[in-house]
Design a protein around this motif. Sequence first.
Motif, PDB file in Angstrom:
ATOM      1  N   HIS A 267       0.923  -1.273  -0.103  1.00 53.70           N
ATOM      2  CA  HIS A 267      -0.186  -0.080   0.444  1.00 53.70           C
ATOM      3  C   HIS A 267       0.480   1.133   0.248  1.00 53.70           C
ATOM      4  N   LEU A 268       0.639   2.349  -0.251  1.00 59.04           N
ATOM      5  CA  LEU A 268       1.107   3.468  -0.186  1.00 59.04           C
ATOM      6  C   LEU A 268       0.194   4.327   0.751  1.00 59.04           C
ATOM      7  N   ASN A 269       0.934   5.241   1.465  1.00 63.80           N
ATOM      8  CA  ASN A 269       0.680   6.438   3.060  1.00 63.80           C
ATOM      9  C   ASN A 269       1.250   7.021   3.045  1.00 63.80           C
ATOM     10  N   PRO A 270       1.260   8.232   2.158  1.00 64.53           N
ATOM     11  CA  PRO A 270      -0.642   8.521   1.770  1.00 64.53           C
ATOM     12  C   PRO A 270      -0.419   7.804   0.307  1.00 64.53           C
ATOM     13  N   PRO A 271      -1.923   7.933  -0.296  1.00 57.97           N
ATOM     14  CA  PRO A 271      -1.912   7.185  -1.820  1.00 57.97           C
ATOM     15  C   PRO A 271      -1.474   8.531  -2.329  1.00 57.97           C
ATOM     16  N   VAL A 272      -0.817   8.084  -3.530  1.00 56.20           N
ATOM     17  CA  VAL A 272      -0.380   9.169  -4.425  1.00 56.20           C
ATOM     18  C   VAL A 272      -1.914   9.955  -5.247  1.00 56.20           C
ATOM     19  N   THR A 273      -2.256  11.068  -4.769  1.00 54.17           N
ATOM     20  CA  THR A 273      -3.498  11.530  -5.775  1.00 54.17           C
ATOM     21  C   THR A 273      -3.698  12.178  -7.115  1.00 54.17           C
ATOM     22  N   LEU A 274      -4.310  12.302  -7.718  1.00 51.11           N
ATOM     23  CA  LEU A 274      -4.883  12.805  -9.194  1.00 51.11           C
ATOM     24  C   LEU A 274      -3.721  14.048  -8.968  1.00 51.11           C
ATOM     25  N   ASP A 275      -4.454  15.160  -8.133  1.00 55.74           N
ATOM     26  CA  ASP A 275      -3.841  16.605  -8.081  1.00 55.74           C
ATOM     27  C   ASP A 275      -2.624  16.274  -7.723  1.00 55.74           C
ATOM     28  N   THR A 276      -2.289  15.493  -7.145  1.00 63.36           N
ATOM     29  CA  THR A 276      -0.336  15.607  -6.975  1.00 63.36           C
ATOM     30  C   THR A 276       0.270  15.159  -7.862  1.00 63.36           C
ATOM     31  N   LEU A 277      -0.757  13.966  -8.500  1.00 60.95           N
ATOM     32  CA  LEU A 277       0.544  13.718  -9.586  1.00 60.95           C
ATOM     33  C   LEU A 277       0.184  15.210 -11.324  1.00 60.95           C
ATOM     34  N   LYS A 278      -0.562  15.848 -10.649  1.00 61.56           N
ATOM     35  CA  LYS A 278      -0.581  16.840 -12.017  1.00 61.56           C
ATOM     36  C   LYS A 278       0.242  17.700 -12.071  1.00 61.56           C
ATOM     37  N   ASN A 279       0.299  18.009  -9.923  1.00 55.98           N
ATOM     38  CA  ASN A 279       0.984  19.205  -9.782  1.00 55.98           C
ATOM     39  C   ASN A 279       2.606  18.761  -9.537  1.00 55.98           C
ATOM     40  N   THR A 280       3.046  17.842  -9.607  1.00 54.21           N
ATOM     41  CA  THR A 280       4.240  17.582  -9.660  1.00 54.21           C
ATOM     42  C   THR A 280       5.592  17.154 -10.724  1.00 54.21           C
ATOM     43  N   PRO A 281       5.885  18.542 -10.293  1.00 59.87           N
ATOM     44  CA  PRO A 281       7.229  18.546 -12.251  1.00 59.87           C
ATOM     45  C   PRO A 281       7.906  16.981 -12.003  1.00 59.87           C
ATOM     46  N   GLY A 282       8.086  16.478 -13.143  1.00 53.31           N
ATOM     47  CA  GLY A 282       8.544  15.443 -14.052  1.00 53.31           C
ATOM     48  C   GLY A 282       7.174  14.324 -14.499  1.00 53.31           C
ATOM     49  N   LEU A 283       6.872  15.021 -13.963  1.00 49.97           N
ATOM     50  CA  LEU A 283       5.333  14.379 -14.415  1.00 49.97           C
ATOM     51  C   LEU A 283       3.884  14.839 -15.495  1.00 49.97           C
ATOM     52  N   GLU A 284       4.143  15.801 -15.748  1.00 53.28           N
ATOM     53  CA  GLU A 284       3.547  16.191 -17.619  1.00 53.28           C
ATOM     54  C   GLU A 284       3.524  15.407 -17.479  1.00 53.28           C
ATOM     55  N   LYS A 285       3.912  14.934 -18.644  1.00 58.09           N
ATOM     56  CA  LYS A 285       3.978  13.519 -20.052  1.00 58.09           C
ATOM     57  C   LYS A 285       3.420  12.498 -19.317  1.00 58.09           C
ATOM     58  N   MET A 286       2.869  11.987 -17.927  1.00 55.06           N
ATOM     59  CA  MET A 286       1.922  10.523 -17.516  1.00 55.06           C
ATOM     60  C   MET A 286       0.942  11.132 -17.916  1.00 55.06           C
ATOM     61  N   MET A 287       0.597   9.485 -18.637  1.00 54.22           N
ATOM     62  CA  MET A 287      -0.715   9.080 -19.148  1.00 54.22           C
ATOM     63  C   MET A 287      -1.864   9.811 -18.990  1.00 54.22           C
ATOM     64  N   VAL A 288      -1.892   8.531 -17.399  1.00 51.79           N
ATOM     65  CA  VAL A 288      -2.881   9.496 -16.348  1.00 51.79           C
ATOM     66  C   VAL A 288      -3.414  10.694 -16.604  1.00 51.79           C
TER      67      VAL A 288
END
Length: 160
Positions: free
Chosen positions: A111-132
């Motif tokens: 499990h990931l604790n805490p989960p990595v939310t979609l909002d966090t993914l959207k606002n994290t440098p380096g993940l701009e091209k992540m498909m999700v």
Amino acid sequence: MASKRQQQYWLMKTEPGVYSIDDLKRDGKTYWEGVRNYQARNMMRDQMQVGDGVLFYHSQVKPMGIYGVAEIASEGYPDPSAFDPEEKYYDPKSDPDNPTWMVVDVAYVAHLNPPVTLDTLKNTPGLEKMMVIQRGSRLSIQPVTPEEWEIVLSLTKQIS
């Protein structure tokens, strides 16, 4: 001497009301049934290999995001639910001698604790091209780069 294949990484989406990371932890391993998209089927059939990493993503929940880590535990094989008229994912056109739909086994890792939310993914440098996080990207199985994998895992305090 044959060269060793580089590990690949994937994101697999599921609705927690259908099958959650808690369900996978309880079961230990399951087969990823019901994929009825040719692009996702091709990834399971042609690209996924035992030991590949999986980011376990929950959709249709608040907050949506990555709740766990799993790994591919088998090569692709025919989806048994496609041949059984009693199954939700039955496909009368799928021929057991030339199956249309495939599955892979997926095993629980953590499990990931805490989960990595979609909002966090959207606002994290380096993940701009992540498909999700791309608009209109609805595939239930998506490739993840090694760099994206490392960044995502760095966003959680505990992998347990």
